[in-house]
Design a protein around this motif. Structure first.
Motif, PDB file in Angstrom:
ATOM      1  N   GLY A  77      28.744  34.292 -14.277  1.00 31.59           N
ATOM      2  CA  GLY A  77      27.697  33.936 -13.333  1.00 31.59           C
ATOM      3  C   GLY A  77      27.356  35.099 -12.413  1.00 31.59           C
ATOM      4  O   GLY A  77      28.217  35.914 -12.075  1.00 31.59           O
ATOM      5  N   VAL A  78      26.096  35.180 -12.012  1.00 35.21           N
ATOM      6  CA  VAL A  78      25.619  36.254 -11.136  1.00 35.21           C
ATOM      7  C   VAL A  78      24.798  35.645 -10.008  1.00 35.21           C
ATOM      8  O   VAL A  78      23.936  34.791 -10.249  1.00 35.21           O
ATOM      9  N   VAL A  79      25.073  36.092  -8.786  1.00 32.15           N
ATOM     10  CA  VAL A  79      24.305  35.627  -7.629  1.00 32.15           C
ATOM     11  C   VAL A  79      23.810  36.832  -6.852  1.00 32.15           C
ATOM     12  O   VAL A  79      24.597  37.726  -6.492  1.00 32.15           O
ATOM     13  N   GLY A  80      22.510  36.869  -6.574  1.00 29.32           N
ATOM     14  CA  GLY A  80      21.920  37.902  -5.738  1.00 29.32           C
ATOM     15  C   GLY A  80      21.422  37.302  -4.444  1.00 29.32           C
ATOM     16  O   GLY A  80      20.749  36.264  -4.462  1.00 29.32           O
ATOM     17  N   VAL A  81      21.752  37.924  -3.321  1.00 34.55           N
ATOM     18  CA  VAL A  81      21.356  37.435  -2.003  1.00 34.55           C
ATOM     19  C   VAL A  81      20.471  38.479  -1.342  1.00 34.55           C
ATOM     20  O   VAL A  81      20.846  39.650  -1.240  1.00 34.55           O
ATOM     21  N   LEU A  82      19.305  38.030  -0.893  1.00 29.36           N
ATOM     22  CA  LEU A  82      18.361  38.912  -0.194  1.00 29.36           C
ATOM     23  C   LEU A  82      18.122  38.354   1.197  1.00 29.36           C
ATOM     24  O   LEU A  82      17.394  37.369   1.369  1.00 29.36           O
ATOM     25  N   ALA A  83      18.765  38.955   2.208  1.00 31.11           N
ATOM     26  CA  ALA A  83      18.598  38.527   3.590  1.00 31.11           C
ATOM     27  C   ALA A  83      17.390  39.231   4.182  1.00 31.11           C
ATOM     28  O   ALA A  83      17.255  40.448   4.094  1.00 31.11           O
ATOM     29  N   ASN A  84      16.519  38.440   4.817  1.00 29.78           N
ATOM     30  CA  ASN A  84      15.261  38.994   5.325  1.00 29.78           C
ATOM     31  C   ASN A  84      14.925  38.362   6.672  1.00 29.78           C
ATOM     32  O   ASN A  84      13.898  37.713   6.839  1.00 29.78           O
ATOM     33  N   GLY A  85      15.831  38.499   7.630  1.00 27.79           N
ATOM     34  CA  GLY A  85      15.575  38.008   8.967  1.00 27.79           C
ATOM     35  C   GLY A  85      15.922  36.543   9.152  1.00 27.79           C
ATOM     36  O   GLY A  85      16.569  35.904   8.323  1.00 27.79           O
ATOM     37  N   GLU A  86      15.454  36.011  10.276  1.00 26.20           N
ATOM     38  CA  GLU A  86      15.730  34.624  10.626  1.00 26.20           C
ATOM     39  C   GLU A  86      14.881  33.681   9.777  1.00 26.20           C
ATOM     40  O   GLU A  86      13.765  34.002   9.381  1.00 26.20           O
ATOM     41  N   GLY A  87      15.445  32.511   9.527  1.00 32.77           N
ATOM     42  CA  GLY A  87      14.694  31.515   8.773  1.00 32.77           C
ATOM     43  C   GLY A  87      15.578  30.738   7.825  1.00 32.77           C
ATOM     44  O   GLY A  87      16.801  30.947   7.776  1.00 32.77           O
ATOM     45  N   PRO A  88      15.002  29.850   7.048  1.00 29.45           N
ATOM     46  CA  PRO A  88      15.785  29.033   6.118  1.00 29.45           C
ATOM     47  C   PRO A  88      16.403  29.878   5.013  1.00 29.45           C
ATOM     48  O   PRO A  88      16.038  31.042   4.804  1.00 29.45           O
ATOM     49  N   THR A  89      17.320  29.269   4.298  1.00 28.79           N
ATOM     50  CA  THR A  89      17.927  29.885   3.120  1.00 28.79           C
ATOM     51  C   THR A  89      17.586  29.027   1.908  1.00 28.79           C
ATOM     52  O   THR A  89      17.827  27.822   1.911  1.00 28.79           O
ATOM     53  N   VAL A  90      17.020  29.670   0.892  1.00 27.95           N
ATOM     54  CA  VAL A  90      16.588  28.976  -0.323  1.00 27.95           C
ATOM     55  C   VAL A  90      17.362  29.531  -1.508  1.00 27.95           C
ATOM     56  O   VAL A  90      17.446  30.754  -1.684  1.00 27.95           O
ATOM     57  N   LEU A  91      17.924  28.654  -2.306  1.00 30.71           N
ATOM     58  CA  LEU A  91      18.631  29.042  -3.527  1.00 30.71           C
ATOM     59  C   LEU A  91      17.802  28.640  -4.738  1.00 30.71           C
ATOM     60  O   LEU A  91      17.378  27.484  -4.853  1.00 30.71           O
ATOM     61  N   ALA A  92      17.561  29.591  -5.638  1.00 37.15           N
ATOM     62  CA  ALA A  92      16.847  29.322  -6.890  1.00 37.15           C
ATOM     63  C   ALA A  92      17.778  29.633  -8.054  1.00 37.15           C
ATOM     64  O   ALA A  92      18.430  30.671  -8.068  1.00 37.15           O
ATOM     65  N   ARG A  93      17.838  28.758  -9.033  1.00 35.21           N
ATOM     66  CA  ARG A  93      18.807  28.878 -10.115  1.00 35.21           C
ATOM     67  C   ARG A  93      18.134  28.973 -11.480  1.00 35.21           C
ATOM     68  O   ARG A  93      17.127  28.326 -11.738  1.00 35.21           O
ATOM     69  N   ALA A  94      18.709  29.808 -12.354  1.00 34.11           N
ATOM     70  CA  ALA A  94      18.323  29.856 -13.766  1.00 34.11           C
ATOM     71  C   ALA A  94      19.595  29.833 -14.598  1.00 34.11           C
ATOM     72  O   ALA A  94      20.619  30.397 -14.197  1.00 34.11           O
ATOM     73  N   ASP A  95      19.556  29.169 -15.750  1.00 34.14           N
ATOM     74  CA  ASP A  95      20.708  29.154 -16.652  1.00 34.14           C
ATOM     75  C   ASP A  95      20.523  30.225 -17.718  1.00 34.14           C
ATOM     76  O   ASP A  95      19.412  30.664 -18.005  1.00 34.14           O
ATOM     77  N   MET A  96      21.630  30.656 -18.372  1.00 35.68           N
ATOM     78  CA  MET A  96      21.581  31.867 -19.189  1.00 35.68           C
ATOM     79  C   MET A  96      22.047  31.704 -20.631  1.00 35.68           C
ATOM     80  O   MET A  96      21.820  32.604 -21.436  1.00 35.68           O
ATOM     81  N   ASP A  97      22.724  30.627 -20.972  1.00 30.28           N
ATOM     82  CA  ASP A  97      23.392  30.561 -22.275  1.00 30.28           C
ATOM     83  C   ASP A  97      22.469  30.095 -23.390  1.00 30.28           C
ATOM     84  O   ASP A  97      21.466  29.412 -23.163  1.00 30.28           O
TER      85      ASP A  97
END
Length: 410
Positions: free
Chosen positions: A60-80
């Motif tokens: 599994g791979v997770v990339g986090v892009l912090a860009n100031g104040e505000g909500p946090t949104v997680l988007a997922r894709a499967d790979m197999d």
């Protein structure tokens, strides 16, 4: 120009490498928990886009892009990929014997990679944190659990909302959403029942597990027909019954493989309890010398979309794509393990369907009443989403859904 259009302004110029990404992934599929090269490619791209990247749950791979104040949104894709031999005849067909991206996960990866790039490039139009999560082993229901067990909730910021999509055999250029259950819970169970072996000429010396298993199969049919409330949904399938190896020997045990599908947690619990009650009762009636054994595996949670999140994302889709391109999603009896991720964080989510069939082909099949025959479904060796406009729609859907929470306008 809206924030949606600002972030998506360079999409056309990105589609070239995204198409190459998709065809490369399609040529080189990897089975569940073996997505090593796929993970490496994803990790390198995310790091190049400026994300903080972590490997979680093996592949599994997770990339986090912090860009100031505000909500946090997680988007997922499967790979197999799947253990399927491709029969599409495409110029970019699988080069791995007996393995194929027959469920569209290659497109999911490509769409989320494209969205991750555009979100990074368009940071001036939104504020908050964007998490791009690439999950292994969806097909066997193990990937999200592996990531959660590996400490996902402690290794990345807690999202406020989670998003996912799946390409389906509906017209390309459309998306479909619905609140509440959209994909069923799925459970497989191996049941072993025991008898007493004997020669076929002396059945009176046996406790015949073949007859016992046959009685169980028939009795299980009453769970849906007589124990499930009309209007509720449940499927109980006996996919395999195995006992013995020759005609004149009564074996000492039999195995049954069952699959269960439900849309409701209480219904699921009752169906499982009924299966165990019936099996134990039949074993007792037959004089079985040992208690039956139950082994549950390939378990998929219910995918039930949060109403408020679905309403917000659907409104954003309608504003961006136009109402004619946004449809109501019918419940699917397929299953997914995505919901374990937002459930682990305790956050709401929505999971939408992405069209992947050439619209003219789909309309022609509808007109002839041959959709089931002419439109290959997921897991078919003929399954092949059209790249355009499916890939572009997939990228846009991820961006628009995320920006419905992260954009300055939102």
């Amino acid at each position: 120009m809206s924030d949606f259009n600002t972030v998506l302004a360079d999409l056309d110029s990105e589609l070239g490498w995204l198409r190459e990404t998709y065809t490369q992934l399609h040529r080189h599929p990897e089975l569940s928990l073996e997505e090593h090269e796929t993970s490496k490619l994803v990790q390198e791209k995310l790091a190049g886009f400026g994300y903080s990247v972590t490997r979680i749950g093996g592949t599994g791979v997770v990339g986090v892009l912090a860009n100031g104040e505000g909500p946090t949104v997680l988007a997922r894709a499967d790979m197999d990929a799947l253990p399927v031999t491709e029969a599409t005849g495409l110029p970019y067909s699988s080069e791995v014997d007996g393995v194929m991206h027959a469920c569209g996960h290659d497109l999911h990866i490509s769409a989320l990679r494209g969205a991750a790039k555009l979100m990074a490039d368009g940071r001036g139009a939104w504020s908050g944190t964007y998490i791009a999560l690439f999950q292994p082993a969806e097909e066997v229901g193990a990937g999200s659990k592996a990531m959660v067990d590996d400490g996902l909730v402690t290794k990345v910021p807690r999202p406020d909302v989670a998003l996912a999509q799946h390409v389906m055999p509906i017209p390309a250029g459309t998306v479909a959403t619905t609140a509440g259950p959209v994909l069923s819970a799925g459970d497989s169970v191996k049941i072993t029942v025991y008898g007493k072996g004997a020669h076929g000429s002396m059945p009176h010396m046996s406790v015949d597990p073949v007859v016992l298993a046959a009685s169980i199969v028939l009795s299980l049919q009453s769970i849906v027909s007589r124990e499930t409330k009309p209007g509720d949904f449940a499927v109980v399938t006996v996919g395999a019954l195995n006992a013995g190896a020759t005609s004149n020997i009564i074996p000492d045990h039999a195995t049954l493989l069952l699959n269960i599908r439900t849309y409701d947690h209480q219904v699921r619990a009752r169906v499982i309890a009924s299966i165990e009650r019936i099996v134990k009762g039949e074993c007792s009636a037959a004089g079985s010398p040992r208690e039956p054994e139950f082994e549950y595996y390939d378990q998929f949670p219910l995918t039930s979309n949060d109403a408020a999140v679905t309403e917000q994302v659907t409104a954003a889709f309608s504003a961006h794509f136009g109402a004619d391109s946004v449809h109501h999603a019918e419940r699917q009896t397929a299953s997914e393990d995505f919901s374990r991720i937002p459930d682990a964080f305790g956050v709401p989510y929505t999971f939408w369907l992405l069209g992947g069939v050439d619209p003219e082909t789909y309309r022609a099949a509808v007109a002839k009443g041959t959709v089931a025959q002419d439109i290959p479904a997921n897991h078919s060796p003929l399954f092949a989403p059209v790249i355009d406009p499916t890939l572009s729609m997939g990228v846009q859907a991820h961006v628009v859904a995320a920006l419905s929470y992260l954009s300055q306008e939102a």
